[in-house]
Every structure is written in structure tokens, then in C-alpha cells.
Design an enzyme around this catalytic site. Structure first.
Site, short mmCIF file in Angstrom:
data_model
loop_
_atom_site.label_atom_id
_atom_site.label_comp_id
_atom_site.label_asym_id
_atom_site.label_seq_id
_atom_site.Cartn_x
_atom_site.Cartn_y
_atom_site.Cartn_z
N PRO A 61 0.81 -1.21 0.00
CA PRO A 61 0.00 0.00 0.00
C PRO A 61 0.85 1.27 0.00
O PRO A 61 1.91 1.31 0.62
CB PRO A 61 -0.82 -0.12 1.28
CG PRO A 61 -0.07 -1.05 2.15
CD PRO A 61 0.69 -1.97 1.25
N HIS A 62 0.39 2.26 -0.74
CA HIS A 62 1.05 3.56 -0.78
C HIS A 62 0.00 4.60 -1.11
O HIS A 62 -1.11 4.25 -1.50
CB HIS A 62 2.18 3.55 -1.82
CG HIS A 62 1.78 3.03 -3.16
ND1 HIS A 62 1.59 1.68 -3.40
CD2 HIS A 62 1.51 3.65 -4.32
CE1 HIS A 62 1.22 1.50 -4.66
NE2 HIS A 62 1.16 2.68 -5.24
N GLY A 63 0.34 5.85 -0.95
CA GLY A 63 -0.62 6.93 -1.15
C GLY A 63 -0.87 7.25 -2.61
O GLY A 63 -0.24 6.71 -3.51
#
Length: 145
Positions: A61-63
Site C-alpha cells: 500500500p502507498h498513497g
């Protein structure tokens, strides 16, 4: 500040769902000073638009692109989930790696993490890691400086 350090490794975690896993990975980045709390919300937003499950028990997950302003420095967080967590379509993640990267660093980091985790032997060692130091050693040995 190191991209990966013991305070950003959570071993034997247990979560109710993928959002809790993502929030946990994001919170480690917040507590280490890599990102502002708003970045965690953008990680959830990204997940809602496109799954960050990569296959082989790995989610990264990342922004969103819009969240770049909430990143203070490049960092990685690692959440080991022995029981796994459903990331949709019956896919279980046993390893959730949160990424926050300044500039174009994220592509290099994603590539390195994917390479390390695509090796079955490495993945077995990662899932069996009992200390943050052990986990970091696996990643640092596979990351090309």
C-alpha cells in the site's frame, strides 16, 4: 534516517481486514516521521481505487499522487501477518509493506521490494522472521544501493 528501521517493523500482527493492515503500515510511517497522518487516508483511498495486492502473499500500500505533499521523507514499513488478511478475490496478504517516497524514489523501492519478495526463499525467511533486525537484514541484503 534509514528507509527501514526496527520501529517500522511489526511482527506477528493480527488485523480484522485489509484496511486495518494498511492503517497499521501507515501509522508506522507516521510515528517514524516519514509522513503526515493524512497520508494514511490516501493509502486507503488508493486501495479503494486500485488494489495494492501484488500476488504471492504481498501487498504494497502507498498513497495517491495527490498525497505527495504529506510525505516528509522516504520510508518503508513492514507488517508481518502470519494468519494473513483477505485483500479481495480470495487473495491473502501475509506481508504488507507501506511505502512513502519523496520524488521518484517509489519506483526504485517498489522494484526492489518486488524483487526481494518474488524470491520464494526470501518470502519464507520474511514470514519466519522473529525479530525486526532479522527482517531488516533480509531486505537490506536484497536492496541495491
Amino acid at each position: 534516517m534509514s528507509i527501514l528501521s526496527a520501529n517500522k517493523v511489526k511482527l506477528n500482527a493480527s488485523v480484522g481486514d485489509k484496511y486495518e493492515a494498511i492503517r497499521l503500515a501507515g501509522q508506522l510511517l507516521v510515528e517514524a516521521g516519514h509522513v503526515e497522518p493524512a497520508y494514511v487516508d490516501s493509502m486507503i483511498e488508493r486501495e479503494n481505487s486500485l488494489s495494492t495486492y501484488m500476488g504471492g502473499g504481498l501487498a504494497i500500500p502507498h498513497g495517491t499522487s495527490e498525497s505527495k505533499g504529506t510525505i516528509k521523507s522516504t520510508g518503508l514499513s513492514i507488517v508481518q501477518l502470519p494468519a494473513g488478511v483477505d485483500f479481495g478475490d480470495g487473495e491473502k496478504a501475509h506481508l504488507v509493506i507501506g511505502i512513502a517516497a519523496v520524488g521518484d524514489d517509489h519506483l526504485d523501492i517498489l522494484t526492489n521490494v518486488a524483487m526481494i519478495c518474488s524470491d520464494d526463499e526470501n518470502m519464507a525467511r520474511i514470514l519466519a522472521a522473529r525479530t525486526p533486525a532479522e527482517m531488516i537484514e533480509i531486505f537490506e541484503s536484497g536492496v541495491e544501493e
